[in-house]
Design an enzyme around this catalytic site. Sequence first.
Site: not given
Length: 316
Positions: A31, A86, A115, A157, A185, A215-217, A240
């Site tokens: 998301p 989401q 978030c 999440k 994350h 999730n992450g990088d 990203r």
Amino acid sequence: MIGDIVETKQCQLKDAMDLFHSGQVVKVCAPMVRYSKLAFRTLVRKYSCDLCYTPMIVAADFVRSAKARDSEFTTNKVGDHPLIVQFAAKEAQVLCDAARIVCPFADGIDLNCGCPQRWAMAEGYGACLINKPELVRDMVRHVRNQIDNPRFSVSIKIRIHEDLKRTVDLCQKAEATGVSWITVHGRSVEERHQPVHYDAIKIIKQSMSIPIVANGDIKTLEDAENVHHLTGADGIMVARGLLANPAMFAGYEETPLRCIQDWVDIALEHGTPFTCFHHHLMYMMERITSKQEKKVFNVLSSTSAVLDYLNDHYGM
């Protein structure tokens, strides 16, 4: 490579839970506020993305306002599936009401408990929920009890706690209430650009029976494969990395020109607003343009100027 992409599309499974029982690592588009909308989801699905999320939507606004529903949630019956909507929520019934509205059009909902933005946490949304496991459990339970469709997924999440035992406890409570899967994350609320704690995701995975998405990088398909091996995660969620290269999951190391052309076609077909259309291209072309080219391209101010630039420089 292209043959693989076509084959992936033809073999797509029926709903989100099927993906996690397919024996393959599930490739997920995260998301992303402003960005993971219908046009971009359509693009990444062409390049081996299995599961897509909408941007985070504030459930209370969505339930209260038809205008919010029209602007925040767009899908189609042609190929925007499996799709997870989401929501940011802090009240069980509000989340249920939002879930009921999207249930006929989506495959599941996800509760944002990750978030870290100040506005979200000040409102009682996002990552502050990882410190309220009973509330998370209550919200999941309410949706489970009020949505008749057993194939409709309810996921969360999260970010991790400094004390990982608290995160495992949160996840186990959510699992006991019937959550379908959990995306982790691998950073705490305070961490932004620090290294991701993949070891923490591995511990959470080993403590659970339901699927875990890491999730992450994650910026390349090789990264995704490495994170899967490091954590044992059932799925890999990318944000990203997909903005920079929407063809990442199909194994491309940088955005192929064909993908840029696909974005132009899809965005024009969907009537994507210019700013969004242009920003996506700026992300996609970051690695394949020089500093001088960026200075020119990034200040273009109309769709026709962008199309002329792409035609002149890339023959599109």
